[in-house]
Design a protein around this motif. Structure first.
Motif, PDB file in Angstrom:
ATOM      1  N   ARG A  97      11.549   5.782  -6.747  1.00  0.00           N
ATOM      2  CA  ARG A  97      11.198   6.576  -5.686  1.00  0.00           C
ATOM      3  C   ARG A  97      10.515   7.710  -5.719  1.00  0.00           C
ATOM      4  O   ARG A  97       9.468   8.069  -4.947  1.00  0.00           O
ATOM      5  CB  ARG A  97      12.488   6.732  -4.729  1.00  0.00           C
ATOM      6  N   ASP A  98      10.792   8.570  -6.714  1.00  0.00           N
ATOM      7  CA  ASP A  98      10.357   9.951  -7.091  1.00  0.00           C
ATOM      8  C   ASP A  98       8.927   9.667  -7.588  1.00  0.00           C
ATOM      9  O   ASP A  98       8.097  10.631  -7.133  1.00  0.00           O
ATOM     10  CB  ASP A  98      11.276  10.736  -8.088  1.00  0.00           C
ATOM     11  N   ALA A  99       8.578   8.712  -8.249  1.00  0.00           N
ATOM     12  CA  ALA A  99       7.541   8.437  -8.827  1.00  0.00           C
ATOM     13  C   ALA A  99       6.341   8.065  -7.725  1.00  0.00           C
ATOM     14  O   ALA A  99       5.127   8.542  -7.674  1.00  0.00           O
ATOM     15  CB  ALA A  99       7.375   7.342  -9.986  1.00  0.00           C
ATOM     16  N   THR A 138      16.488   0.355  -0.719  1.00  0.00           N
ATOM     17  CA  THR A 138      16.665  -0.148  -2.086  1.00  0.00           C
ATOM     18  C   THR A 138      17.979  -0.829  -2.318  1.00  0.00           C
ATOM     19  O   THR A 138      18.104  -1.862  -3.041  1.00  0.00           O
ATOM     20  CB  THR A 138      16.215   0.642  -3.199  1.00  0.00           C
ATOM     21  N   GLY A 139      19.029  -0.116  -1.831  1.00  0.00           N
ATOM     22  CA  GLY A 139      20.294  -0.501  -2.113  1.00  0.00           C
ATOM     23  C   GLY A 139      20.699  -1.934  -1.207  1.00  0.00           C
ATOM     24  O   GLY A 139      21.288  -2.630  -1.813  1.00  0.00           O
ATOM     25  N   ARG A 140      20.310  -1.955   0.016  1.00  0.00           N
ATOM     26  CA  ARG A 140      20.174  -3.190   0.708  1.00  0.00           C
ATOM     27  C   ARG A 140      19.604  -4.315   0.053  1.00  0.00           C
ATOM     28  O   ARG A 140      20.299  -5.429   0.124  1.00  0.00           O
ATOM     29  CB  ARG A 140      19.978  -2.899   2.116  1.00  0.00           C
ATOM     30  N   GLU A 141      18.529  -3.987  -0.431  1.00  0.00           N
ATOM     31  CA  GLU A 141      17.644  -5.102  -1.117  1.00  0.00           C
ATOM     32  C   GLU A 141      18.491  -5.646  -2.423  1.00  0.00           C
ATOM     33  O   GLU A 141      18.402  -7.026  -2.616  1.00  0.00           O
ATOM     34  CB  GLU A 141      16.352  -4.786  -1.424  1.00  0.00           C
ATOM     35  N   VAL A 182       0.911  -1.090   0.021  1.00  0.00           N
ATOM     36  CA  VAL A 182      -0.083   0.112  -0.007  1.00  0.00           C
ATOM     37  C   VAL A 182       0.848   1.163   0.006  1.00  0.00           C
ATOM     38  O   VAL A 182       0.727   2.268  -0.706  1.00  0.00           O
ATOM     39  CB  VAL A 182      -0.794   0.184   1.185  1.00  0.00           C
ATOM     40  N   ALA A 183       1.960   1.101   0.764  1.00  0.00           N
ATOM     41  CA  ALA A 183       2.748   2.512   0.998  1.00  0.00           C
ATOM     42  C   ALA A 183       4.164   2.183   1.122  1.00  0.00           C
ATOM     43  O   ALA A 183       4.812   2.406   2.147  1.00  0.00           O
ATOM     44  CB  ALA A 183       2.507   3.240   2.232  1.00  0.00           C
ATOM     45  N   PRO A 184       4.808   1.493  -0.221  1.00  0.00           N
ATOM     46  CA  PRO A 184       6.318   1.036   0.024  1.00  0.00           C
ATOM     47  C   PRO A 184       7.319   2.150   0.267  1.00  0.00           C
ATOM     48  O   PRO A 184       6.950   3.253  -0.109  1.00  0.00           O
ATOM     49  CB  PRO A 184       6.490   0.455  -1.218  1.00  0.00           C
ATOM     50  N   LEU A 185       8.252   1.934   1.093  1.00  0.00           N
ATOM     51  CA  LEU A 185       9.022   3.123   1.364  1.00  0.00           C
ATOM     52  C   LEU A 185      10.055   3.599   0.328  1.00  0.00           C
ATOM     53  O   LEU A 185      10.196   4.618  -0.159  1.00  0.00           O
ATOM     54  CB  LEU A 185       9.996   2.830   2.855  1.00  0.00           C
ATOM     55  N   PHE A 186      10.719   2.465  -0.277  1.00  0.00           N
ATOM     56  CA  PHE A 186      11.680   2.709  -1.300  1.00  0.00           C
ATOM     57  C   PHE A 186      12.774   3.592  -0.861  1.00  0.00           C
ATOM     58  O   PHE A 186      13.118   4.468  -1.850  1.00  0.00           O
ATOM     59  CB  PHE A 186      10.922   2.897  -2.667  1.00  0.00           C
TER      60      PHE A 186
END
Length: 95
Positions: free
Chosen positions: A92-94, A35-38, A26-30
């Motif tokens: 992330r910006d989107a 995201t780098g760790r993932e 619903v509200a992913p942080l990204f």
């Protein structure tokens, strides 16, 4: 093509646990660090799988499948197949 998520939780905590899990969609942080760790975690898992006999057999089976079928495609990921930092910034910006 679909992804299945599974987890176990005690019944008294099911509603709260499900709500917490759904927030990932619903509200992913990204976040940049997240995201780098993932990407690093996925790359590490793929590297580990390169020497696992079960994964090697799976890749042989995939190579023998119809190349137009989704099952024949690369099914994990690594730092080369995942989005670059520039693309992750766009996502992330989107959001």
């Amino acid at each position: 093509h679909m992804t299945t998520y599974k987890f176990e939780v005690l019944a008294p905590h099911a509603e709260k646990a499900l709500d917490m899990f759904l927030q990932f969609f619903v509200a992913p942080l990204f976040t940049e660090s997240g995201t780098g760790r993932e990407v690093n975690a996925v790359d590490s898992e793929n590297s580990k799988n390169l020497t696992a006999d079960g994964r090697r057999r799976l890749q042989i089976f995939k190579a023998l499948c119809d190349p137009d079928h989704y099952y024949s495609k690369f099914s994990t990921g690594n730092a080369k197949t995942l989005p670059t930092e520039e693309r992750l910034t766009y996502v992330r910006d989107a959001l």
